[in-house]
Write a protein that holds these residues in place. Sequence first.
Motif, PDB file in Angstrom:
ATOM      1  N   GLU A  70      54.731  92.067  53.407  1.00 26.00           N
ATOM      2  CA  GLU A  70      54.917  93.413  52.862  1.00 26.00           C
ATOM      3  C   GLU A  70      55.038  93.413  51.343  1.00 26.00           C
ATOM      4  N   SER A  71      55.658  92.365  50.786  1.00 29.21           N
ATOM      5  CA  SER A  71      55.817  92.393  49.323  1.00 29.21           C
ATOM      6  C   SER A  71      54.440  92.342  48.656  1.00 29.21           C
ATOM      7  N   ASN A  72      53.447  91.788  49.362  1.00 27.31           N
ATOM      8  CA  ASN A  72      52.062  91.811  48.868  1.00 27.31           C
ATOM      9  C   ASN A  72      51.590  93.210  48.521  1.00 27.31           C
ATOM     10  N   TRP A  73      52.178  94.208  49.208  1.00 30.81           N
ATOM     11  CA  TRP A  73      51.677  95.573  49.059  1.00 30.81           C
ATOM     12  C   TRP A  73      52.492  96.434  48.088  1.00 30.81           C
ATOM     13  N   ILE A  74      53.582  95.880  47.537  1.00 30.89           N
ATOM     14  CA  ILE A  74      54.433  96.729  46.683  1.00 30.89           C
ATOM     15  C   ILE A  74      53.641  97.270  45.484  1.00 30.89           C
ATOM     16  N   THR A  75      52.862  96.418  44.823  1.00 32.00           N
ATOM     17  CA  THR A  75      52.133  96.890  43.637  1.00 32.00           C
ATOM     18  C   THR A  75      50.966  97.809  44.002  1.00 32.00           C
ATOM     19  N   ARG A  76      50.533  97.739  45.270  1.00 35.58           N
ATOM     20  CA  ARG A  76      49.347  98.523  45.656  1.00 35.58           C
ATOM     21  C   ARG A  76      49.669  99.726  46.538  1.00 35.58           C
ATOM     22  N   ALA A  77      50.961  99.975  46.783  1.00 31.86           N
ATOM     23  CA  ALA A  77      51.331 101.109  47.643  1.00 31.86           C
ATOM     24  C   ALA A  77      50.748 102.386  47.040  1.00 31.86           C
ATOM     25  N   PRO A  78      50.280 103.321  47.886  1.00 31.21           N
ATOM     26  CA  PRO A  78      49.488 104.437  47.368  1.00 31.21           C
ATOM     27  C   PRO A  78      50.258 105.499  46.577  1.00 31.21           C
TER      28      PRO A  78
END
Length: 333
Positions: A70-78
Motif C-alpha cells: 500500500e505504501s507504494n500507492w501513497i504518492t500516486r493516490a488519486p
Amino acid sequence: MTTHAGPYPLAPDASAENPEISADEQQFNDLIEADSRIEPRDWMPEDYRKSLVRQISQHAHSEIIGMQPESNWITRAPSLKRKAILMAKVQDEAGHGLYLYSAAQTLGATRDGMTEALIAGKARYSSIFNYPTPTWADMGSVGWLVDGAAICNQVPLCRASYGPYGRAMVRICKEESFHQRQGFEILLELMQGTEAQRHMAQDSVNRWYWPALMMFGPPDDDSPNSAQSMAWKIKRFSNDELRQRFVGMLVPQAAVLGITLPDPDLKWNDETQKYDLGEIDWTEFHEVLSGRGASNAQRLQRRRDAHAEGAWVREAAAAYARKQSERSEMVAS
Ligand code: BYC
C-alpha cells in the motif's frame, strides 16, 4: 507434540524449568478450561509459549511487510483525501506490528531476534503480501478482501487465551474494520465510475480473491497447528470455518458492489448450510510460502533496505536514552 517458536532465540531465562510443574500445569489447565486468561507472569507449558511466539511474531511480520503493497500507492493516490487515508492506514499497520512484537516480547522473544529472522528470510509472514499491487483498484481490493479476511480471522483472536495477544487484537480489529470499509468504498466509487474503472475494479478482485482465501491457511485436514491451538483456546475456529464465514460475508457485499466473485463453482448449499467453493490452488500457496511468489524477493529486499537505512535512527535513540539515564544517575548521586 513439540511446537516450534520459529527461528527466534529466546531470552535466556525464558525457558527456565519450573520446579512445581504439576500444580502449575493444573492451574494453567484450569484457567484455560474456565475461559480465563493466561498472563505473562503465569506458568505456561513450553509448547504453549513457543506456539504463541510462532503465531504472534508471524502476525507482527505480516503487519510490517503488509505496509509495502500500500505504501507504494501513497504518492500516486488519486486525490489528497485518498492520500491522507492511505497514509493513516499504513501507519496503523506499523502500530499493529508494534503491539504484536511487544506481545511476543512478553513471552521471551527478543525484538532484535525477531527482526533478524525476518530480514534473513527465516521467518514466515502472510502469503498475501507477496502479490503485486499494479493498479489503484488494488487499494480497494486489499482493503475489502485482505482486511476483510483479517477481520474474520482476528475477531475471534480477541478472545485468545493469552492476555497480551487478545488485548492487542481488540485495538487492531477496530482499526481493521475501518480499513475494510475504506477498501469497500474505493471499489464502490470505481464501480459507479466509467467502464474502464469498473473493469479495473473487477480485474483487481479477480486477482485478489483466491489469495485472500489462502490467508486462512491450509485446509483443516492439512493444518498441523490447528488442533493444539484450538485446545489451548488460542484459535477459536478452524481455518476452513473462518474461510466459510468470510465468503458468507463477501457474497452480499459483492452484490452491492456489482462485482462478480471469480469462482464459477461458488453457490449456497441448502443441505450443508454452507457455500460450496471452487478448488483453491494449494500449489500456488505452497510456492508463495517457499519464497517463490511474485513479490517475495522484492518485499524482503525492501525490508532489509529499510532496516539498514533506519540504523541511524536506532543508534540516535539508543544514544539519547543512554544520555538521559546518565543524567538521571548524576542527579540522583
Ligand atoms: N501465509 O497449521 P496451520 C493482516 C503457515 S496480517 C503464510 O494452519 P496456524 C494485514 C503457518 O504459519 C495477516 N503462512 O497454522 C496486515 C504454519 O507454518 P509454521 C496475518 C501461512 O498457525 C497488514 C503452516 O502454514 N494474520 O491481515 O494454526 C495490512 C501450517 O498452517 C499461512 C495473522 O497472522 C499464510 N496465509 O494457522 C492488512 C493472524 N497460513 O508456523 C492486513 C494470526 C498458514 O508451522 N495467525 N501458514 O511454520 C493465525 O490466525 C494463524 O497463524 C493462521 C495459520 C490462520 C494464519
